[in-house]
Design an enzyme around this catalytic site. Structure first.
Site, PDB file in Angstrom:
ATOM      1  N   LYS A   1      66.238 111.706  38.078  1.00  0.00           N
ATOM      2  CA  LYS A   1      67.459 111.125  39.028  1.00  0.00           C
ATOM      3  C   LYS A   1      68.494 111.292  38.170  1.00  0.00           C
ATOM      4  O   LYS A   1      69.722 111.516  38.704  1.00  0.00           O
ATOM      5  CB  LYS A   1      67.063 109.684  38.973  1.00  0.00           C
ATOM      6  CG  LYS A   1      65.649 109.489  39.707  1.00  0.00           C
ATOM      7  CD  LYS A   1      65.254 107.861  39.819  1.00  0.00           C
ATOM      8  CE  LYS A   1      65.098 106.954  38.340  1.00  0.00           C
ATOM      9  NZ  LYS A   1      64.053 107.686  37.644  1.00  0.00           N
ATOM     10  N   SER A   2      68.614 110.913  37.002  1.00  0.00           N
ATOM     11  CA  SER A   2      69.853 111.142  36.066  1.00  0.00           C
ATOM     12  C   SER A   2      70.412 112.518  36.174  1.00  0.00           C
ATOM     13  O   SER A   2      71.551 112.746  36.479  1.00  0.00           O
ATOM     14  CB  SER A   2      69.928 110.425  34.621  1.00  0.00           C
ATOM     15  OG  SER A   2      69.483 109.062  34.593  1.00  0.00           O
TER      16      SER A   2
ATOM     17  N   GLY B   1      62.878 107.205  42.557  1.00  0.00           N
ATOM     18  CA  GLY B   1      61.900 108.017  41.783  1.00  0.00           C
ATOM     19  C   GLY B   1      61.406 107.292  40.601  1.00  0.00           C
ATOM     20  O   GLY B   1      61.940 106.361  40.246  1.00  0.00           O
TER      21      GLY B   1
ATOM     22  N   CYS C   1      46.180 108.077  38.875  1.00  0.00           N
ATOM     23  CA  CYS C   1      46.057 108.163  37.319  1.00  0.00           C
ATOM     24  C   CYS C   1      46.709 106.914  36.854  1.00  0.00           C
ATOM     25  O   CYS C   1      46.760 106.305  35.705  1.00  0.00           O
ATOM     26  CB  CYS C   1      46.558 109.080  36.700  1.00  0.00           C
ATOM     27  SG  CYS C   1      45.810 110.921  36.948  1.00  0.00           S
TER      28      CYS C   1
ATOM     29  N   GLN D   1      68.453 100.200  39.590  1.00  0.00           N
ATOM     30  CA  GLN D   1      67.259  99.058  39.869  1.00  0.00           C
ATOM     31  C   GLN D   1      67.264  98.022  38.883  1.00  0.00           C
ATOM     32  O   GLN D   1      66.779  96.724  39.463  1.00  0.00           O
ATOM     33  CB  GLN D   1      65.886  99.715  39.720  1.00  0.00           C
ATOM     34  CG  GLN D   1      65.430  99.894  38.192  1.00  0.00           C
ATOM     35  CD  GLN D   1      66.217 101.160  37.647  1.00  0.00           C
ATOM     36  OE1 GLN D   1      66.746 101.995  38.222  1.00  0.00           O
ATOM     37  NE2 GLN D   1      66.045 101.453  36.302  1.00  0.00           N
TER      38      GLN D   1
ATOM     39  N   GLU E   1      70.594 103.730  37.146  1.00  0.00           N
ATOM     40  CA  GLU E   1      69.709 102.607  36.675  1.00  0.00           C
ATOM     41  C   GLU E   1      70.052 101.753  37.670  1.00  0.00           C
ATOM     42  O   GLU E   1      70.030 100.283  37.040  1.00  0.00           O
ATOM     43  CB  GLU E   1      69.743 102.255  35.251  1.00  0.00           C
ATOM     44  CG  GLU E   1      69.558 103.501  34.065  1.00  0.00           C
ATOM     45  CD  GLU E   1      68.175 103.933  34.183  1.00  0.00           C
ATOM     46  OE1 GLU E   1      67.125 103.497  34.889  1.00  0.00           O
ATOM     47  OE2 GLU E   1      68.015 104.916  33.932  1.00  0.00           O
TER      48      GLU E   1
HETATM   49  P1  ADP Z   1      64.946 110.380  35.207  1.00  0.00           P
HETATM   50  O1  ADP Z   1      66.465 109.662  35.296  1.00  0.00           O
HETATM   51  O2  ADP Z   1      64.329 110.214  36.547  1.00  0.00           O
HETATM   52  O3  ADP Z   1      64.176 109.307  34.158  1.00  0.00           O
HETATM   53  P2  ADP Z   1      66.048 112.484  33.832  1.00  0.00           P
HETATM   54  O4  ADP Z   1      66.849 113.209  34.643  1.00  0.00           O
HETATM   55  O5  ADP Z   1      66.650 111.677  32.687  1.00  0.00           O
HETATM   56  O6  ADP Z   1      64.932 111.651  34.788  1.00  0.00           O
HETATM   57  O7  ADP Z   1      65.178 113.678  33.011  1.00  0.00           O
HETATM   58  C1  ADP Z   1      64.179 114.550  33.761  1.00  0.00           C
HETATM   59  C2  ADP Z   1      63.674 115.600  32.570  1.00  0.00           C
HETATM   60  O8  ADP Z   1      62.807 114.867  31.879  1.00  0.00           O
HETATM   61  C3  ADP Z   1      63.269 116.738  33.279  1.00  0.00           C
HETATM   62  O9  ADP Z   1      63.993 117.814  33.506  1.00  0.00           O
HETATM   63  C4  ADP Z   1      62.255 117.263  32.113  1.00  0.00           C
HETATM   64  O10 ADP Z   1      62.973 117.921  31.363  1.00  0.00           O
HETATM   65  C5  ADP Z   1      61.902 115.865  31.325  1.00  0.00           C
HETATM   66  N1  ADP Z   1      60.513 115.425  31.480  1.00  0.00           N
HETATM   67  C6  ADP Z   1      59.903 114.851  30.386  1.00  0.00           C
HETATM   68  N2  ADP Z   1      58.870 114.245  30.793  1.00  0.00           N
HETATM   69  C7  ADP Z   1      58.724 114.602  32.119  1.00  0.00           C
HETATM   70  C8  ADP Z   1      57.427 114.468  33.004  1.00  0.00           C
HETATM   71  N3  ADP Z   1      56.381 113.822  32.725  1.00  0.00           N
HETATM   72  N4  ADP Z   1      57.700 114.970  34.410  1.00  0.00           N
HETATM   73  C9  ADP Z   1      59.064 115.700  34.552  1.00  0.00           C
HETATM   74  N5  ADP Z   1      59.803 115.987  33.838  1.00  0.00           N
HETATM   75  C10 ADP Z   1      59.733 115.641  32.373  1.00  0.00           C
HETATM   76 ZN    ZN Z   2      47.560 112.198  37.886  1.00  0.00          ZN
END
Ligand code: ADP
Ligand code: ZN
Length: 201
Positions: free
Chosen positions: A23-24, A17, A189, A94, A92
């Site tokens: 993801k984390s 995603g 977007c 990727q 991470e």
């Molecule tokens: P990833 O590992 O996919 O980057 P994380 O698990 O680190 O995602 O973080 C997810 C969290 O980020 C969500 O639960 C939410 O609290 C926060 N968040 C901040 N910005 C957004 C956004 N634009 N959409 C969804 N969640 C977001």
């Molecule tokens: Zn959008």
């Protein structure tokens, strides 16, 4: 294949995603549950991502962490493997080289549950590093979505901004000077400047 899968219990699961899609969080949730099940778990994460936690933990944007071994190549994962691990998780993914495909599938063949979390598309919207092959070869793929910061729809893309403006297709991957940032955005977007559109660099 099915029989082998049943015999060894090994498999590959991918959590894919955009940035901020959770993801984390999902990887940490799966790792914690494996620990509750008293499995021997080893967690790795790419060196390139040191956000929030420093080098030795996987952190989610909500602040939850688990301990992780920093790596920057598939060979380092192979070198540092705990031979008794029953569950291997890599965040991470990727950023790792294609060698991670052989490492992950080899572990699964030996009966290990392999959990991989990674960004599936880069800032241009193109498949990212080893993710396409990993997603094809995995037994289970979950594709998570963030929320588009512009319109509130599910976001599948990573918007790269340089000095606050959409990045050009040809913009350097490593920025020298200027500030860059990323936003979660949906397909409509998401903006990548191309061709004769003026570069904002
Ligand atoms: P990833 O590992 O996919 O980057 P994380 O698990 O680190 O995602 O973080 C997810 C969290 O980020 C969500 O639960 C939410 O609290 C926060 N968040 C901040 N910005 C957004 C956004 N634009 N959409 C969804 N969640 C977001
Ligand atoms: Zn959008």
């Amino acid at each position: 294949m099915t029989q082998h899968f049943q015999l060894t219990g090994g498999w590959v699961e991918v959590v894919a995603g955009s940035m901020f899609s959770g993801k984390s969080e999902e990887l940490i949730r799966r790792v914690r549950r494996a620990m509750i099940a008293k499995k021997r778990v080893q967690v790795f994460k790419s060196h390139l991502d040191n956000r929030y936690t420093g080098k030795f933990a996987v952190g989610s944007h909500d602040g939850r962490t688990v301990e992780a071994i920093p790596v920057d190549s598939a060979a380092q994962v192979a070198q540092r493997l705990d031979p008794d691990a029953q569950v291997i998780a890599i965040d991470e993914v990727q950023f790792l080289d294609e060698g991670i495909v052989e490492v992950a599938t080899g572990l699964a063949d030996q009966g290990v549950r392999v959990i991989l979390a990674g960004i599936d598309t880069d800032f241009r919207g193109e498949p990212f590093g080893p993710m396409p092959r990993l997603m094809c070869l995995a037994e289970v793929v979950d594709k998570l979505h963030a929320i588009c910061v512009q319109c509130g729809m599910p976001a599948s893309r990573n918007q790269r901004l340089i000095n606050g403006e959409p990045a050009h297709w040809d913009s350097p991957l490593i920025m020298v000077g200027g500030t860059e940032s990323y936003e979660a955005r949906c397909r409509s977007c998401h903006t990548v400047l191309r061709g004769d559109q003026p570069s904002l660099l």
